[in-house]
Every structure is written in structure tokens, then in C-alpha cells.
Design a protein around this motif. Structure first.
Motif, short mmCIF file in Angstrom:
data_model
loop_
_atom_site.label_atom_id
_atom_site.label_comp_id
_atom_site.label_asym_id
_atom_site.label_seq_id
_atom_site.Cartn_x
_atom_site.Cartn_y
_atom_site.Cartn_z
N VAL A 12 18.22 45.03 50.30
CA VAL A 12 19.29 44.05 50.10
C VAL A 12 19.59 43.94 48.60
CG1 VAL A 12 19.89 41.60 50.26
CG2 VAL A 12 18.82 42.75 52.19
N ARG A 13 18.53 43.88 47.76
CA ARG A 13 18.72 43.79 46.32
C ARG A 13 19.48 45.03 45.82
NH1 ARG A 13 13.80 44.77 42.91
NH2 ARG A 13 14.74 46.80 42.93
N ASP A 14 19.10 46.22 46.28
CA ASP A 14 19.77 47.45 45.87
C ASP A 14 21.24 47.45 46.29
OD1 ASP A 14 17.42 48.35 44.76
OD2 ASP A 14 16.94 49.72 46.41
N MET A 15 21.52 46.95 47.47
CA MET A 15 22.89 46.89 47.96
C MET A 15 23.71 45.93 47.09
SD MET A 15 24.41 46.17 51.78
CE MET A 15 23.61 44.60 51.94
N VAL A 16 23.16 44.77 46.75
CA VAL A 16 23.87 43.80 45.91
C VAL A 16 24.13 44.39 44.53
CG1 VAL A 16 23.65 41.55 44.76
CG2 VAL A 16 23.07 41.78 47.18
N LEU A 17 23.14 45.06 43.96
CA LEU A 17 23.32 45.70 42.65
C LEU A 17 24.39 46.79 42.71
CD1 LEU A 17 19.62 45.92 41.37
CD2 LEU A 17 21.45 44.46 40.49
N MET A 19 26.93 46.96 44.76
CA MET A 19 28.23 46.29 44.88
C MET A 19 28.68 45.74 43.53
SD MET A 19 29.29 46.61 47.99
CE MET A 19 30.41 45.31 48.34
N ALA A 20 27.76 45.20 42.75
CA ALA A 20 28.09 44.66 41.43
C ALA A 20 28.58 45.77 40.51
CB ALA A 20 26.88 43.94 40.83
N VAL A 25 33.17 48.57 37.81
CA VAL A 25 33.97 49.76 37.59
C VAL A 25 35.43 49.51 37.98
CG1 VAL A 25 34.35 52.15 38.34
CG2 VAL A 25 32.04 51.38 37.77
N VAL A 26 35.65 48.87 39.12
CA VAL A 26 37.01 48.56 39.56
C VAL A 26 37.69 47.63 38.56
CG1 VAL A 26 38.34 47.35 41.34
CG2 VAL A 26 36.57 48.99 42.00
N ALA A 27 36.98 46.63 38.06
CA ALA A 27 37.54 45.70 37.09
C ALA A 27 37.94 46.42 35.80
CB ALA A 27 36.56 44.57 36.79
N VAL A 28 37.10 47.32 35.33
CA VAL A 28 37.41 48.07 34.11
C VAL A 28 38.64 48.95 34.33
CG1 VAL A 28 36.58 49.95 32.62
CG2 VAL A 28 35.07 48.03 33.16
N ILE A 29 38.70 49.62 35.46
CA ILE A 29 39.86 50.45 35.76
C ILE A 29 41.13 49.60 35.80
CG2 ILE A 29 40.97 51.84 37.57
CD1 ILE A 29 38.16 52.96 38.20
N TYR A 30 41.08 48.48 36.47
CA TYR A 30 42.25 47.61 36.59
C TYR A 30 42.72 47.11 35.23
CZ TYR A 30 45.35 43.88 38.04
OH TYR A 30 46.45 43.07 38.21
N ILE A 31 41.78 46.76 34.37
CA ILE A 31 42.12 46.21 33.05
C ILE A 31 42.67 47.28 32.13
CG2 ILE A 31 41.13 45.20 30.95
CD1 ILE A 31 39.23 43.63 32.85
N PHE A 32 42.10 48.46 32.13
CA PHE A 32 42.46 49.47 31.14
C PHE A 32 43.49 50.50 31.58
CE2 PHE A 32 38.38 47.87 29.56
CZ PHE A 32 38.80 47.46 28.29
N ILE A 33 43.77 50.60 32.85
CA ILE A 33 44.81 51.52 33.32
C ILE A 33 46.13 50.76 33.29
CG2 ILE A 33 45.67 52.89 35.25
CD1 ILE A 33 43.15 54.06 34.10
N PRO A 34 47.13 51.26 32.56
CA PRO A 34 48.41 50.54 32.47
C PRO A 34 49.10 50.45 33.83
CG PRO A 34 48.35 52.43 30.96
CD PRO A 34 47.12 52.48 31.80
#
Length: 182
Positions: A12-17, A19-20, A25-34
């Protein structure tokens, strides 16, 4: 038994990590891709494709194929097609300056079902609009409104989510496309 409980906790801990990390990664892509959130997802039809379709339809159709002339450059053609078969259906769709959809539809098929289909079941108001020297019947509906003209063996429907003023603007700009050149 204690070992299996520790294994489940680790899983469960590995799965949560995991997902985090994926979320980061998704947040970084969204912020830095125009990206332009105000841009329309509509892909315009290029002028060569539009001219070719209009030329083909005007040569093949048994009626004068109508297309707008002189609309403001903010009108973007988004779809164009001609289906010869039995009903000779000409379609030209636009994304208007106000972001609303307006289409020109023509056919030699049965008017009633064609008008209902193209106008998404808008109803005849019993009113006519004098546009470009012709009397167009006015239809109003929940989704689309429409202007309908029946002449030269064809039914022409100018319809869409655009205002009646936008439909009138397009109807007033319609001209027969010459069969030999566009």
C-alpha cells in the motif's frame, strides 16, 4: 501472519508513493508545457480543400450550390463535404466570430426530415425573413435555430447555435458557386 500484514502495508505504501511520483510528473508537465486555454479546439478547413469541395459539389449537384461570399475573416470554415447519392447533400460548417457554430446545408431530399435533422428539431415559427431578396422561413429550437429556403429543386438550411443575426448574416452572404471555377 504478522509477516503478511507487513507485506500488505509495504504494498500500500509503495502504491501511494508511486501515485505521488506520477502526480508530481503530471503537474510538472502541465506547468512547463505551453498551452493556450483560450484557444479553440476547432481545426479550420484549409482554403484549397474548401475550393476543391465546392468546385466538385457545384459541378455534380442538380441545384445551384450556395456558399458564403464576403464574410468577415473571423468566420472559419470547419467542415465541408458533398454527398451525391440520392439526396445530393452539401454541407459547409463554420465557427463564427462569437465562437458559435453555423452551417449551410442543402439537399434535394425530402424537406421535412432534412430540416428537422439539420436544425435539431427546431420548429417553424410561421414567420419569414426577407434576406438577399428571398423569403426564408424562420425556425426556432432548443439547441439550434434555422433559416430555410426552398427553391431550384433544393432545400437550403442555414442553422446552428449562432444567434439569428449570425444565421441571417450567413444567409445574406450566400451566392451560387460557379461550376467551372471557384
Amino acid at each position: 501472519m504478522a509477516g503478511s500484514s507487513a507485506g500488505k502495508t509495504k504494498t500500500v505504501r509503495d502504491m501511494v508513493l508511486s501515485m505521488a511520483v506520477i502526480g508530481a510528473v503530471v503537474a510538472v508537465i502541465y506547468i512547463f508545457i505551453p498551452h493556450d486555454e483560450s484557444a479553440t479546439p476547432v481545426k479550420p478547413v484549409n482554403s484549397a480543400e474548401l475550393k476543391a469541395a465546392l468546385s466538385t459539389a457545384s459541378r455534380a449537384a442538380s441545384y445551384p450550390v450556395l456558399a458564403p461570399k464576403g464574410l468577415d475573416k473571423d468566420w472559419k470554415a470547419t467542415s465541408v463535404r458533398y454527398r451525391g447519392a440520392d439526396d445530393e447533400h452539401w454541407h459547409l460548417g463554420f465557427h463564427g466570430p462569437d465562437g458559435k457554430y453555423v452551417a449551410v446545408e442543402q439537399t434535394t431530399g425530402k424537406p421535412g426530415p432534412f430540416i428537422a435533422d439539420q436544425s435539431q428539431d427546431a420548429k417553424d415559427t410561421g414567420k419569414t425573413e426577407r434576406i438577399g431578396g428571398k423569403d426564408w422561413k424562420r425556425y426556432e429550437g432548443d439547441e439550434y435555430d434555422a433559416l430555410v429556403l426552398q427553391e431550384d429543386g433544393a432545400t437550403t438550411v442555414v442553422t446552428g447555435s449562432g444567434s439569428m443575426a449570425r444565421l441571417t448574416e450567413v444567409a445574406g452572404s450566400l451566392r451560387p458557386a460557379p461550376a467551372d471555377k471557384v
